[in-house]
Design a protein around this motif. Structure first.
Motif, PDB file in Angstrom:
ATOM      1  N   PHE A  19       0.886  -1.079   0.094  1.00 15.14           N
ATOM      2  CA  PHE A  19      -0.125  -0.089   0.106  1.00 15.14           C
ATOM      3  C   PHE A  19       0.714   1.405  -0.032  1.00 15.14           C
ATOM      4  O   PHE A  19       1.991   1.140   0.537  1.00 15.14           O
ATOM      5  CB  PHE A  19      -0.916  -0.019   1.393  1.00 15.14           C
ATOM      6  CG  PHE A  19      -1.845  -0.962   1.385  1.00 15.14           C
ATOM      7  CD1 PHE A  19      -1.672  -2.327   1.984  1.00 15.14           C
ATOM      8  CD2 PHE A  19      -3.127  -0.885   0.852  1.00 15.14           C
ATOM      9  CE1 PHE A  19      -2.542  -3.406   2.181  1.00 15.14           C
ATOM     10  CE2 PHE A  19      -4.127  -1.787   1.114  1.00 15.14           C
ATOM     11  CZ  PHE A  19      -3.887  -2.981   1.531  1.00 15.14           C
ATOM     12  N   GLN A  29       0.685   5.297   1.614  1.00 18.36           N
ATOM     13  CA  GLN A  29      -0.153   6.252   2.409  1.00 18.36           C
ATOM     14  C   GLN A  29       0.546   7.492   2.272  1.00 18.36           C
ATOM     15  O   GLN A  29       2.047   7.632   2.712  1.00 18.36           O
ATOM     16  CB  GLN A  29       0.112   5.591   3.650  1.00 18.36           C
ATOM     17  CG  GLN A  29      -1.084   6.581   4.494  1.00 18.36           C
ATOM     18  CD  GLN A  29      -1.212   6.181   6.157  1.00 18.36           C
ATOM     19  OE1 GLN A  29      -0.258   5.278   6.692  1.00 18.36           O
ATOM     20  NE2 GLN A  29      -2.179   6.166   6.658  1.00 18.36           N
ATOM     21  N   GLY A  87      -1.459  11.787   6.430  1.00 21.42           N
ATOM     22  CA  GLY A  87      -2.718  12.280   6.767  1.00 21.42           C
ATOM     23  C   GLY A  87      -3.758  11.542   5.885  1.00 21.42           C
ATOM     24  O   GLY A  87      -4.963  11.961   6.233  1.00 21.42           O
ATOM     25  N   LYS A  88      -3.462  10.854   5.085  1.00 19.39           N
ATOM     26  CA  LYS A  88      -4.524  10.122   4.157  1.00 19.39           C
ATOM     27  C   LYS A  88      -4.600   8.758   4.604  1.00 19.39           C
ATOM     28  O   LYS A  88      -3.903   7.983   5.252  1.00 19.39           O
ATOM     29  CB  LYS A  88      -3.889  10.402   2.781  1.00 19.39           C
ATOM     30  CG  LYS A  88      -3.794  11.891   2.544  1.00 19.39           C
ATOM     31  CD  LYS A  88      -4.996  12.631   2.479  1.00 19.39           C
ATOM     32  CE  LYS A  88      -4.916  14.030   1.883  1.00 19.39           C
ATOM     33  NZ  LYS A  88      -6.120  14.804   1.921  1.00 19.39           N
ATOM     34  N   GLY A  89      -5.424   8.200   3.849  1.00 23.69           N
ATOM     35  CA  GLY A  89      -5.912   6.617   3.871  1.00 23.69           C
ATOM     36  C   GLY A  89      -4.862   5.990   2.981  1.00 23.69           C
ATOM     37  O   GLY A  89      -3.991   6.325   2.633  1.00 23.69           O
ATOM     38  N   LEU A  90      -5.365   4.737   2.795  1.00 23.71           N
ATOM     39  CA  LEU A  90      -4.487   3.691   2.137  1.00 23.71           C
ATOM     40  C   LEU A  90      -4.873   3.687   0.470  1.00 23.71           C
ATOM     41  O   LEU A  90      -5.936   3.456   0.224  1.00 23.71           O
ATOM     42  CB  LEU A  90      -4.576   2.503   2.638  1.00 23.71           C
ATOM     43  CG  LEU A  90      -4.106   2.261   4.353  1.00 23.71           C
ATOM     44  CD1 LEU A  90      -4.229   0.775   4.754  1.00 23.71           C
ATOM     45  CD2 LEU A  90      -2.672   2.890   4.406  1.00 23.71           C
ATOM     46  N   LEU A  97      -1.159  -6.504  -5.355  1.00 25.25           N
ATOM     47  CA  LEU A  97      -1.582  -7.873  -4.433  1.00 25.25           C
ATOM     48  C   LEU A  97      -0.974  -8.952  -4.983  1.00 25.25           C
ATOM     49  O   LEU A  97      -1.054  -9.176  -6.152  1.00 25.25           O
ATOM     50  CB  LEU A  97      -3.268  -7.520  -4.367  1.00 25.25           C
ATOM     51  CG  LEU A  97      -3.837  -9.045  -4.033  1.00 25.25           C
ATOM     52  CD1 LEU A  97      -3.471  -9.248  -2.523  1.00 25.25           C
ATOM     53  CD2 LEU A  97      -5.209  -9.070  -4.294  1.00 25.25           C
ATOM     54  N   LEU A 101       3.495   0.712   2.875  1.00 24.39           N
ATOM     55  CA  LEU A 101       3.129  -0.415   3.754  1.00 24.39           C
ATOM     56  C   LEU A 101       2.935  -1.658   3.126  1.00 24.39           C
ATOM     57  O   LEU A 101       2.358  -1.745   2.029  1.00 24.39           O
ATOM     58  CB  LEU A 101       1.896   0.132   4.575  1.00 24.39           C
ATOM     59  CG  LEU A 101       1.755   1.356   5.259  1.00 24.39           C
ATOM     60  CD1 LEU A 101       0.413   1.625   5.609  1.00 24.39           C
ATOM     61  CD2 LEU A 101       2.860   1.348   6.526  1.00 24.39           C
ATOM     62  N   ASN A 115      -8.270 -10.398   8.542  1.00 28.19           N
ATOM     63  CA  ASN A 115      -7.574  -8.974   8.540  1.00 28.19           C
ATOM     64  C   ASN A 115      -6.171  -8.808   8.104  1.00 28.19           C
ATOM     65  O   ASN A 115      -5.452  -9.834   8.309  1.00 28.19           O
ATOM     66  CB  ASN A 115      -7.800  -8.606  10.193  1.00 28.19           C
ATOM     67  CG  ASN A 115      -6.860  -9.442  11.019  1.00 28.19           C
ATOM     68  OD1 ASN A 115      -7.234 -10.366  11.320  1.00 28.19           O
ATOM     69  ND2 ASN A 115      -5.677  -9.023  11.296  1.00 28.19           N
ATOM     70  N   PHE A 116      -5.669  -7.654   7.729  1.00 25.22           N
ATOM     71  CA  PHE A 116      -4.053  -7.337   7.724  1.00 25.22           C
ATOM     72  C   PHE A 116      -3.653  -7.172   8.684  1.00 25.22           C
ATOM     73  O   PHE A 116      -3.611  -6.645   9.797  1.00 25.22           O
ATOM     74  CB  PHE A 116      -4.070  -6.136   6.726  1.00 25.22           C
ATOM     75  CG  PHE A 116      -4.607  -6.564   5.413  1.00 25.22           C
ATOM     76  CD1 PHE A 116      -5.536  -5.889   4.830  1.00 25.22           C
ATOM     77  CD2 PHE A 116      -3.633  -7.077   4.348  1.00 25.22           C
ATOM     78  CE1 PHE A 116      -6.012  -6.006   3.479  1.00 25.22           C
ATOM     79  CE2 PHE A 116      -3.810  -7.180   3.043  1.00 25.22           C
ATOM     80  CZ  PHE A 116      -4.800  -6.529   2.616  1.00 25.22           C
ATOM     81  N   PHE A 149       0.084  -5.340   9.399  1.00 22.43           N
ATOM     82  CA  PHE A 149       0.860  -4.287   8.613  1.00 22.43           C
ATOM     83  C   PHE A 149       2.329  -4.250   9.163  1.00 22.43           C
ATOM     84  O   PHE A 149       2.609  -4.469  10.334  1.00 22.43           O
ATOM     85  CB  PHE A 149       0.181  -2.828   8.857  1.00 22.43           C
ATOM     86  CG  PHE A 149      -0.940  -2.894   7.926  1.00 22.43           C
ATOM     87  CD1 PHE A 149      -2.364  -3.162   8.407  1.00 22.43           C
ATOM     88  CD2 PHE A 149      -0.804  -2.153   6.644  1.00 22.43           C
ATOM     89  CE1 PHE A 149      -3.521  -2.897   7.712  1.00 22.43           C
ATOM     90  CE2 PHE A 149      -2.152  -2.008   5.786  1.00 22.43           C
ATOM     91  CZ  PHE A 149      -3.075  -2.285   6.582  1.00 22.43           C
ATOM     92  N   GLY A 150       3.225  -4.004   8.340  1.00 23.64           N
ATOM     93  CA  GLY A 150       4.495  -3.610   8.787  1.00 23.64           C
ATOM     94  C   GLY A 150       4.455  -2.113   9.113  1.00 23.64           C
ATOM     95  O   GLY A 150       3.408  -1.441   8.782  1.00 23.64           O
ATOM     96  N   PRO A 151       5.588  -1.620   9.756  1.00 24.35           N
ATOM     97  CA  PRO A 151       5.860  -0.285  10.036  1.00 24.35           C
ATOM     98  C   PRO A 151       5.868   0.829   8.850  1.00 24.35           C
ATOM     99  O   PRO A 151       5.722   1.915   9.299  1.00 24.35           O
ATOM    100  CB  PRO A 151       7.037  -0.274  10.965  1.00 24.35           C
ATOM    101  CG  PRO A 151       7.654  -1.384  10.376  1.00 24.35           C
ATOM    102  CD  PRO A 151       6.917  -2.325   9.873  1.00 24.35           C
ATOM    103  N   GLY A 152       6.200   0.321   7.751  1.00 24.12           N
ATOM    104  CA  GLY A 152       6.281   0.942   6.693  1.00 24.12           C
ATOM    105  C   GLY A 152       7.732   1.553   6.359  1.00 24.12           C
ATOM    106  O   GLY A 152       8.361   1.816   7.208  1.00 24.12           O
TER     107      GLY A 152
END
Lengths: 112, 114
Positions: free
Chosen positions: A36, A38, A41-44, A49, A89, A99-100, A102-105
């Protein structure tokens, strides 16, 4: 318990460079892996995939690979542009989950 | 394509008040929705799984009495942060999947508690 890590935590490159972001996960029993983007301040935004049976996926300048047995995935970005600056991410879904995790990015800055 | 709508996108509230966040699947039914939380410069962490018609499943360390989840219909889940405090300030994001392969995320809600 599944844990996802990403290296590097931050990366700054000049425009035009090719770069690789790394993702590792501890439990190889994954259903799929997703990359993903990001923006602050925004979504994903979903980028790529990869199903557990696949080795790689490509979309434009992006290529993601998956080595499930070793618990690794890479995201390759070709000819980077300032507009690519964002946090990337990596996330996995377990075989028996929905559910996912997530890694820290990785925070990427592409300098003009 | 399928869309998940999350509202509001940003809310500022006083300490002690309650805030409700809505997550809607716009063109598909979702028996399960997920709520994640993201603190500044950290990754997203699953808070709870919202199940239509039954109780939500909370992750370890998440207070169910503080974060009330209601999934009364196949297209709507709500997260209510009760008696919010400054430490609850965070980015909350929901997701839903029409099928296991695909998961759609809302745009997120930024909560600032003064």
């Amino acid at each position: 318990k599944q844990e996802v890590t990403q290296i590097p935590a931050a990366l700054s490159v000049p425009e035009g460079e090719n770069l690789v972001l790394n993702c590792s996960f501890t439990d190889s029993a994954i259903y799929n892996l997703q990359w993903f983007r990001q923006d602050p301040g925004k979504g994903l935004t979903s980028l790529l995939l990869i199903q557990s049976s696949q080795r790689e996926q490509t979309s434009g300048r992006l290529n993601a690979s998956l080595d499930k047995s070793s618990g690794r995935s890479t995201l390759y970005i070709a000819a980077s542009q300032p507009g690519d600056s964002a946090t990337y991410l990596c996330a996995v879904i377990h075989n028996y989950g929905q559910n996912f995790v997530f890694g820290p990015g990785t925070r990427l800055s592409v300098l003009p | 394509g399928a869309v998940v709508s999350q509202h509001p996108s940003w809310v500022i509230c006083k300490s002690g008040t309650s805030v409700k966040i809505e997550c809607r699947s716009l063109d598909f039914q979702a028996t399960t929705m997920f709520w994640y939380r993201q603190f500044p410069k950290q990754s997203l962490m699953l808070m709870a799984t919202s199940n239509e018609g039954s109780k939500a499943t909370y992750e370890q360390g998440v207070e169910k009495d503080k974060f009330l989840i209601n999934h009364a219909s196949l297209t709507l889940s709500t997260l209510t942060v009760t008696s919010a405090h400054p430490e609850d300030s965070s980015f909350y994001i929901c997701s839903a999947n029409p099928v296991q392969d695909i998961q759609y995320f809302g745009a997120g809600t930024r909560l600032s508690v003064l």
